[in-house]
Design a protein around this motif. Structure first.
Motif, PDB file in Angstrom:
ATOM      1  N   ALA B 343       0.858  -1.188   0.000  1.00  0.00           N
ATOM      2  CA  ALA B 343       0.000   0.000   0.000  1.00  0.00           C
ATOM      3  C   ALA B 343       0.891   1.234   0.000  1.00  0.00           C
ATOM      4  O   ALA B 343       2.076   1.147   0.333  1.00  0.00           O
ATOM      5  N   TRP B 353      -1.662   9.265  -9.109  1.00  0.00           N
ATOM      6  CA  TRP B 353      -1.235   7.875  -9.028  1.00  0.00           C
ATOM      7  C   TRP B 353      -2.185   7.010  -9.835  1.00  0.00           C
ATOM      8  O   TRP B 353      -3.394   7.040  -9.661  1.00  0.00           O
ATOM      9  N   LYS B 356      -1.220   0.135  -9.422  1.00  0.00           N
ATOM     10  CA  LYS B 356      -2.082  -0.868  -8.827  1.00  0.00           C
ATOM     11  C   LYS B 356      -2.276  -0.640  -7.329  1.00  0.00           C
ATOM     12  O   LYS B 356      -3.342  -0.902  -6.779  1.00  0.00           O
ATOM     13  N   ALA B 357      -1.195  -0.206  -6.663  1.00  0.00           N
ATOM     14  CA  ALA B 357      -1.229  -0.144  -5.199  1.00  0.00           C
ATOM     15  C   ALA B 357      -2.314   0.793  -4.703  1.00  0.00           C
ATOM     16  O   ALA B 357      -2.599   1.831  -5.305  1.00  0.00           O
ATOM     17  N   HIS B 358      -2.883   0.419  -3.592  1.00  0.00           N
ATOM     18  CA  HIS B 358      -3.938   1.184  -2.941  1.00  0.00           C
ATOM     19  C   HIS B 358      -3.290   2.348  -2.166  1.00  0.00           C
ATOM     20  O   HIS B 358      -2.297   2.146  -1.478  1.00  0.00           O
ATOM     21  N   VAL B 359      -3.850   3.538  -2.308  1.00  0.00           N
ATOM     22  CA  VAL B 359      -3.327   4.691  -1.566  1.00  0.00           C
ATOM     23  C   VAL B 359      -4.207   4.929  -0.346  1.00  0.00           C
ATOM     24  O   VAL B 359      -5.429   5.026  -0.460  1.00  0.00           O
ATOM     25  N   ILE B 360      -3.571   4.976   0.831  1.00  0.00           N
ATOM     26  CA  ILE B 360      -4.325   5.226   2.065  1.00  0.00           C
ATOM     27  C   ILE B 360      -3.983   6.621   2.581  1.00  0.00           C
ATOM     28  O   ILE B 360      -2.797   6.960   2.734  1.00  0.00           O
ATOM     29  N   GLN B 380      -5.760   5.653   9.573  1.00  0.00           N
ATOM     30  CA  GLN B 380      -6.254   6.581   8.558  1.00  0.00           C
ATOM     31  C   GLN B 380      -6.462   7.967   9.152  1.00  0.00           C
ATOM     32  O   GLN B 380      -6.712   8.118  10.346  1.00  0.00           O
ATOM     33  N   ASP B 388      -5.940  -0.293   9.530  1.00  0.00           N
ATOM     34  CA  ASP B 388      -5.541  -1.379   8.619  1.00  0.00           C
ATOM     35  C   ASP B 388      -4.247  -1.982   9.126  1.00  0.00           C
ATOM     36  O   ASP B 388      -3.398  -1.274   9.666  1.00  0.00           O
TER      37      ASP B 388
END
Lengths: 92, 975
Positions: B343, B353, B356-360, B380, B388
């Motif tokens: 992430a 962005w 593929k990676a998830h941005v938190i 978060q 998470d």
């Protein structure tokens, strides 16, 4: 302290070639001057913040005594001349 | 999973090295850090205080963790940054500060003591009992907390120092530096481009691709073709001095498996330049969160370097914690190589962005694991709890960039905080221009254009106008809001990795009143390790600023001083080691003395012949006693070449001498020598010696060995500053003339055989001084009839090159008169017996009167140096310590120099001190110890018995004061 000094006789040379004595404005009193005058001349030294002129000896060079005028805070060198002012020398 | 090398790899040929004795393989072009990472070796060291496992954090000079010892035995070099070591075949590296091994380190128990080892623990914990500090606490702490160990063997490698001169010095061969060098190089300026890395390109080396219009190969080729551009790689500019002088260290051969023994290992440069461009780049800031020091947590930019340049992946599950574009660039690079980014965690996500990676939108609350990360907890934005949790094997972080401005701040100018760049920027100053990311720019092309344009401006200023090698727009994006630390950490969150300083320590320092940056630094040791806080200082300032509700600007920085990175002692000492540590002066008679068996003694830079042992003599005293007896009975020859010799000439030479000596010199006749006392302006004696008038306007002065230089300087000051109107010239001729004393009742007989002129007492009386012809006209010399030993004696000066032949001839002729060579020890005995003084007595506190020379001081001369102050009340007091002789009442008793004199029966207190022994020796003639002393009212106390007191040597005896002349005027000894 400056890294380079422009000797009026030898040109720009590293500080390590020079030896610093002290305040160049001091004048040797007359032999019959008062003890107080002699005391001040021999023992009292100013330690000014800012502009200061000093006797520097080009000990590893021409071996002339020079007057270096410099700033003790900024290290700026305003001028270098031979103690005998009409011996300005050729080099710059 | 640990870090690993991606295959197929485009990196260099395979080479082998060892780490803690284990054989590993790396690739040519790897740094040691890269090779260790490629082998999955992430744990490479233990931290200073808590012995926590640590791994490679950076890819450059700021590395705080991966410090290793390279080499072994005399070649071992501790505390070397693995990120700066180029791998070579056979390189040996060892981990430090761990026992028994880096993987299992007993010292890590310190981590459990952490509550007691917080900020200021030295001051709090080890206060009592006081006596324990030196004997118990300090050795314990030093053993537990430490770095590598220095070896005590002499370093067999060579180092040197040299100068370089240029018009433009460019520090850093990244995009800005290269573009600046190309521009100035084309303009014809004399350019030096220095970079500490072994590869040109700077941060471009981190990139997957080069910018469109910048071909690194082409630029390098053009630069290499320009003879006015000198590229110095592996050269760290470490210091900025006044007047455009920079210090730099070049690692000439440190990257070679087999260094050439005839070339230096390192070279220290002093570079003199008219203008300087700092293209030193920027340092990526770590983020302060719990567990940020685990091996496997790395700077994002460093991870990019290892991935893109060395094909090394940080792991298989990488979490990226960033507050700017750097983390996204890494994510894109990783995904392009098929690696998984768990992430991207970003507290202020604004970077576009599309990967593929998830941005938190949040922060990493903590990373946990033993010797490598296993999981990461993410919080978060807006939440106070973990939201998470990720299984990870590696973490990359980027807290923004700090321009590297060290060299711009070494003159006392303070860096300037910029809200726009969220960083401290270089202060403006003449002669120095900051370009590229050191000036806050971020993109490669912006840096390139900036470097070229600023260089072109400098070229124009220096009279070589040229258009910049690259041009365009250098707009830069606003820096993200800085994230100094993650609030409420659940474990240790490190600010200074090398010194184990946490955010909690800094906050504690602030609470306890040490919030000022200079105090916090010393209280917590933040920034005091060998990395000098390259990664930690700005975060520490940010944390303190936040805690005190101030701007980083108000907090300010600590003081920048040379050097930028640590320097080896080898480089600093250069060739000045071993016998070359100081210059050695050998007398022209050195070889003569050596072949006559002399033992030498170091005296300043000189090696003087001390005594000349003969067969059967087992102690120095036997030789000295024999030499003294021989001189008194027949003759001896002694090397006195080390005395200073100054020729004084000119129309006013006599007047000049009259003013520098306290005794009269104006009427000294030609052909005569006179003993003179030279005073300081305060009335104390400066030096003594004889001066001889050779012609009407030529004199030769002798000084003592020790003060030859200072007397020359003093005379030059007098001549040039006090009395420039006098026609006088000074020339030091100490090295041109050898001088030997020939002393003893047979000295005249011997010299008569080599001196052509008549030297009988009538023709050449006491104190004669003349040029003489020697060996039937073969040689000219100078002969003086002076005596330091009290005997009939001469001193003969000959041109230095003839010294040995002349001394040989004197020894040969003298053999018939039982001559012996004598050294300075015998000379000392002879002169004490004669009551002659040296600098043992002329010790800076004595006036002429103190030594019995009151009558020598001229009362009629209108002026001489020291005259005015000699009148001072304190200098004419009867009670001043004055010269006397002293000997023990019981001749078998011994005393030595330094012993104090007390009245008989008086207690040994400062008030009762009567004076002290200045010189002492055993007199073979008087068969007892004798000495000279300075004693209160001494001359009026001859015959008085006193205590000779030396608590230092536990020597006490009763002595009697006497005349300093142990030798009578007719040459006999006062028994």
């Amino acid at each position: 302290m400056a890294s380079l000094i422009t000797c009026p006789h030898c040109g720009r040379r590293p500080t390590q070639e020079f030896t610093i004595r002290s305040d160049a404005s001091l004048k040797r009193p007359a032999p019959d001057a008062s003890q107080a005058d002699w005391h001040d001349y021999v023992f009292l030294r100013p330690n000014p913040r800012g502009r200061h002129s000093e006797h520097w000896h080009h000990s590893a060079g021409c071996r002339r005594w020079l007057v270096v005028e410099r700033d003790t805070v900024t290290h700026e060198v305003y001028g270098v001349r031979d103690v005998v002012s009409d011996l300005a020398g050729g080099a710059r | 999973m640990s870090s690993f090398r991606l295959e197929p790899s485009t990196t260099g040929a395979e080479i082998s090295f060892t780490f803690d004795g284990k054989r590993l393989k790396g690739r040519a072009g790897d740094t040691l850090a890269a090779a260790l990472l490629a082998n999955g070796r992430q744990l490479v060291g233990r931290s200073f205080k808590y012995h926590r496992p640590r791994g490679v954090l950076t890819a450059g000079p700021a590395e705080p963790n991966a410090l290793v010892t390279i080499g072994s035995g005399a070649f071992a070099e501790p505390n070397t940054r693995a990120t700066m070591v180029e791998l070579y075949d056979g390189l040996e590296a060892r981990s430090q500060n761990c026992w028994p091994s880096v993987d299992f380190d007993i010292g890590s128990i310190n981590g459990l003591l952490a509550p007691f080892l917080g900020a200021g623990f030295y001051y709090k914990t080890f206060m009592w009992p006081k006596a324990f500090w030196e004997r118990v606490y300090e050795p314990l702490i030093r053993r537990a907390a430490g770095l590598g160990r220095a070896n005590h063997l002499p370093d067999p490698r060579r180092y040197e120092k040299t100068w370089a001169h240029c018009d433009l010095l460019i520090v850093g061969a990244g995009p800005a530096g290269l573009a600046a060098a190309l521009t100035a190089g084309r303009a014809g300026l004399k350019v030096i481009l220095a970079d500490e890395r072994f590869e040109r390109g700077g941060t471009m080396l981190n990139e997957r691709e080069e910018p469109e219009d910048f071909d690194l190969g082409e630029v390098a080729a053009e630069l290499l073709s320009l003879s006015n551009v000198r590229i110095m790689m592996r050269t760290t500019v470490v210091a900025h001095y006044d007047d455009g002088v920079f210090g730099a260290v070049e690692r000439v051969q440190k990257h070679l498996a087999q260094p050439d023994p005839n070339r230096p290992l390192e070279r220290l440069w002093r570079i003199v330049t008219r203008h300087t461009i700092l293209a030193t780049g920027a340092e990526e800031r770590p983020i302060v969160f719990a567990g940020n020091d685990l091996p496997g947590v790395m700077m994002a930019g460093a991870a990019r370097y290892y991935l893109n340049r060395r094909s090394i992946a940080p792991g298989k599950q990488t979490l990226i914690f960033t507050n700017g574009s750097s983390g996204y660039a890494l994510a894109a690079d990783m995904e392009a190589r098929g690696l998984t980014v768990a992430a991207i965690v970003d507290p202020s996500p604004s970077t576009p962005w599309a990967g593929k990676a998830h941005v938190i939108d949040g922060v990493v609350a903590s990373v946990s694991g033993g010797r490598r990360p296993t999981s990461a907890s993410v919080r978060q934005t807006g939440s106070s709890e973990t939201t998470d949790t990720f299984a990870v094997d590696s973490v990359a972080m980027s807290g923004g960039w700090s321009p590297i401005i060290h060299l711009a701040c070494q003159h006392g100018l303070k860096p300037v905080w910029s809200d726009e760049f969220a960083a401290f920027m270089a202060p403006e100053q003449g002669g120095l221009t900051v370009a590229g990311s050191a000036a806050g720019l971020s993109s490669t092309s912006a840096c390139m254009i900036d470097g070229a344009q600023k260089s072109a401006r400098i070229c124009a200023d220096l009279g070589r106008a040229i258009s910049p090698a690259f041009s365009g727009d250098t707009e830069t994006s606003k820096a993200p809001r800085p994230l100094w630390h993650v609030a409420n950490p659940t474990g240790k969150a490190f600010v200074d990795f090398q010194n184990d300083v946490t955010a909690q320590d800094l906050l504690l320092a602030e609470q306890e009143g040490y919030g000022h940056i200079e105090l916090a630094k010393r209280y917590t040791t933040n920034g005091m390790a060998t990395d000098q806080g390259k990664l930690s200082n700005v975060n520490a300032i940010g944390i303190l600023a936040e805690a005190r509700g101030l701007s980083p600007d108000t907090i300010g920085t600590t003081t920048y001083r040379p050097f930028y990175t640590p320097l080896s002692f080898g480089a600093l000492s250069g060739t000045h080691v071993g016998p070359h540590f100081a210059a050695v002066r050998r007398s022209p008679l050195h070889e003569w003395a050596r072949k006559n068996g002399a033992e030498f003694v170091e005296s300043g830079l000189w090696y003087r012949s001390s005594w000349f042992p003969r067969k059967g003599e087992t102690t120095w005293r036997q030789s000295v006693d024999r030499e003294v007896a021989t001189v008194r009975a027949s003759a001896g020859i002694c090397d006195v070449s080390t005395l200073g010799k100054i020729e004084v000439s000119g129309r006013d030479a006599a007047e000049f001498l009259n003013r520098v000596y306290c005794n009269p010199f104006a009427k000294l006749p030609v052909g005569k020598a006179r003993y003179g006392l030279m005073l300081r302006e305060d009335g104390m004696i400066l030096d003594d010696g004889t001066t001889s008038r050779l012609t009407d306007d030529t004199y030769v002065m002798t000084t003592t060995t020790a003060l030859a230089g200072p007397v020359m300087t003093h005379l030059e000051f007098c001549a040039q500053v006090h009395w420039p109107d006098l026609d006088v010239r000074l020339a030091s001729v100490s090295d041109q003339w050898a001088q030997m004393a020939i002393a003893g009742p047979r000295s005249r007989d011997i010299l008569s055989e080599i001196v052509d002129a008549d030297i009988s007492n009538e023709a050449f009386p006491y104190l004669s001084a003349r040029d003489v012809s020697l060996f039937q006209g073969a040689l000219k010399g100078r002969l003086f009839r002076i005596s330091f030993s009290g005997e009939l004696a001469f001193e003969l000066a000959v041109p230095a090159g003839f010294a040995e032949s002349v001394a040989d001839a004197i020894m040969q002729i003298g053999a018939r008169y039982d001559i012996c060579a004598y050294g300075v020890e015998a000379l000392n005995v002879l002169r004490i017996e004669a009551g002659h003084v040296t600098h043992a007595e002329i010790n800076g506190t004595v006036t002429p009167a103190d030594l019995g020379f009151a009558k020598m001081v001229s009362a009629v001369k209108p002026d001489f140096i020291g005259k005015a102050m000699l009148r001072r009340e304190g200098l004419v007091s009867q009670n001043r310590p004055q010269l006397v002789g002293i000997k023990p009442v019981d001749p078998s008793h011994v005393f030595r120099s330094g012993a104090h004199i007390l009245n008989k029966g008086a207690a040994a207190t400062l008030e009762n001190d009567q004076g002290y022994v200045t010189s002492s020796c055993y007199s073979p003639h008087l068969k007892t110890t004798i000495g000279l002393a300075l004693v209160a009212d001494g001359p009026n106390r001859h015959g008085e018995e006193v205590q000779i007191w030396n608590a230092l040597k536990d020597e006490y005896c009763v002595g009697v004061l006497c005349s300093p002349a142990f030798l009578t005027p007719d040459g006999r000894l006062n028994a």
